[in-house]
Design an enzyme around this catalytic site. Sequence first.
Site, PDB file in Angstrom:
ATOM      1  CG  ASN A  78      -1.977   1.061   1.189  1.00 31.76           C
ATOM      2  OD1 ASN A  78      -2.671   1.207   0.196  1.00 31.76           O
ATOM      3  ND2 ASN A  78      -2.098   1.819   2.267  1.00 31.76           N
ATOM      4  N   GLY A  79       1.953   1.230  -0.746  1.00 35.73           N
ATOM      5  CA  GLY A  79       2.854   2.380  -0.741  1.00 35.73           C
ATOM      6  C   GLY A  79       2.585   3.402  -1.820  1.00 35.73           C
ATOM      7  CE  LYS A  91      -3.144   2.461  -7.242  1.00 37.53           C
ATOM      8  NZ  LYS A  91      -2.515   1.880  -8.443  1.00 37.53           N
ATOM      9  CD  GLN A 156       7.393   1.277  -0.011  1.00 35.61           C
ATOM     10  OE1 GLN A 156       6.310   1.714  -0.299  1.00 35.61           O
ATOM     11  NE2 GLN A 156       8.191   0.751  -0.913  1.00 35.61           N
ATOM     12  N   GLY A 184      11.130  -0.318  -4.958  1.00 31.99           N
ATOM     13  CA  GLY A 184      10.318  -1.337  -5.611  1.00 31.99           C
ATOM     14  C   GLY A 184       9.737  -2.275  -4.571  1.00 31.99           C
ATOM     15  CG  HIS A 185       6.471  -4.654  -5.792  1.00 31.00           C
ATOM     16  ND1 HIS A 185       7.103  -5.720  -6.371  1.00 31.00           N
ATOM     17  CD2 HIS A 185       5.710  -4.093  -6.762  1.00 31.00           C
ATOM     18  CE1 HIS A 185       6.741  -5.812  -7.647  1.00 31.00           C
ATOM     19  NE2 HIS A 185       5.904  -4.834  -7.915  1.00 31.00           N
ATOM     20  CG  ASN A 213       0.142  -5.044  -6.077  1.00 31.28           C
ATOM     21  OD1 ASN A 213       1.103  -5.186  -5.338  1.00 31.28           O
ATOM     22  ND2 ASN A 213       0.248  -5.054  -7.389  1.00 31.28           N
ATOM     23  N   GLY A 214      -2.592  -3.623  -2.828  1.00 34.47           N
ATOM     24  CA  GLY A 214      -3.782  -3.031  -2.249  1.00 34.47           C
ATOM     25  C   GLY A 214      -4.810  -2.609  -3.274  1.00 34.47           C
ATOM     26  CE  LYS A 362      -1.051  -1.931 -10.871  1.00 37.95           C
ATOM     27  NZ  LYS A 362      -0.644  -1.924  -9.438  1.00 37.95           N
TER      28      LYS A 362
END
Length: 450
Positions: A78-79, A91, A156, A184-185, A213-214, A362
């Site tokens: 959730n970054g 987002k 993160q 990056g994740h 992903n959130g 996205k």
Amino acid sequence: MTDLALTRAQDKMAAAGIAPGAIRVFSHYFQQLQSGDLGLISEEEIEPFLDPVVANTLDFTADAQRDAMRKTALLRLNGGLGTSMGLERAKTLIPVRDGKNFLEIIACQTRHARRRYSATLPLIFMNSYRTNTDTLECLSQFTDLQVEGLPLSFLQSKEPRLDAESLQPISVPESPDDEWCPPGHGDLYVSLESSGILDLLINQGFQFAQVSNGDNLGATPDGNIAAWFASSAATFAMEVCTRTSNDRKGGHLARRREDAALILRESAQTPDGDRAAFEDIDQHPYFNTNTLWLNLPRLRDALTRRDSILGLPLIRNIKSVGRGEDETQMVVQLETAMGSAIEVFQDAQAILVPRSRFLPVKTTNELLLLRSDLYTMGDDCALGLTTQTTPRVDLEATYYAHLDQCESRIPESPSMRSAKSLRVEGDWYFVPGSTVEGDVLLGKEGGIYQ
């Protein structure tokens, strides 16, 4: 000069309170960049991957599903700020359906799964420094969501942006935040370790984690997949979907010829000469949904053995940073993808899931679809598709890329159940209650659609 550049970057990270493990990981990739290794994966090095486990064939008992889910935690990335949509907050705060945003729908899905499986199912978000406060404020309405002894979030890491020529950490006195970037994740693994969350979960008896992903509301907790993963004895598993013509640009799964390891190849890791093969959806038919399953004790063992450095493939991201009026600076960001950890574990597996488990947002194109009558949302907050396929939507970025632009022109998503495609090239206003049928092209002249 590059040795001095690395030292300055390390000192900058230490002064900002970045965990030692994250600094070691950054240093590993800096040295890889310095050596000239761009992390490219040629077609000659790989062969197609064609034999995933098929989720729709799984049939585990209710007891097996409950047992697996009672040992599972849910991790959500959730970054992201949604900057491509003109946002400056998480987002996942965007309303999606029935007045609920992503976070509220995820909370609803989690609470339902807890009741269904009689499981604790901790829900923990990996936030960035910019999304953490707003996320926790939104989630505070769910007083039963947090599990005792575990936080709702962890942060993160971040790392310095590097000047593209000198590799020195950049300085932007007028906007210090621009000196930093997320790694990056792929940062998930060292941040899980450095934050102490990995140990907390294991010490409380949780053996597995589902990561997604959130912004992917399709990745609901699934007892059948959890039971399969628990029985597989794998350290790592990736949910994959079949690529379509719309997925040509996305990364794909393959096998490395040298050791038969499963690997993930992203667009940024593909040499220019192999672009056609990369986009061949028949040759490379499966893509990563970014929903992963992890065996937590084995992950901790791997991080301990490797001194926090899993050695994920480097993604070298070149960007420009504003330096005042009409002035920019080219920078390098050292990134990794969390899905690329599939090559780290020899026992890694891939499982083919229905497309309904992959609903990322996205752009405003995908958001319009999720808000439309293509989907229904039940009491469990799971999204159900009302048609066999989803139409392609292409909204002209000049008028629709930002959320406020899009909502001012499309205050209510049109009916899309009879649509095959919608392409909007000009400035069009959609009257509430309008319907899209078949293939619709709205030209550059603009106007009112009803």
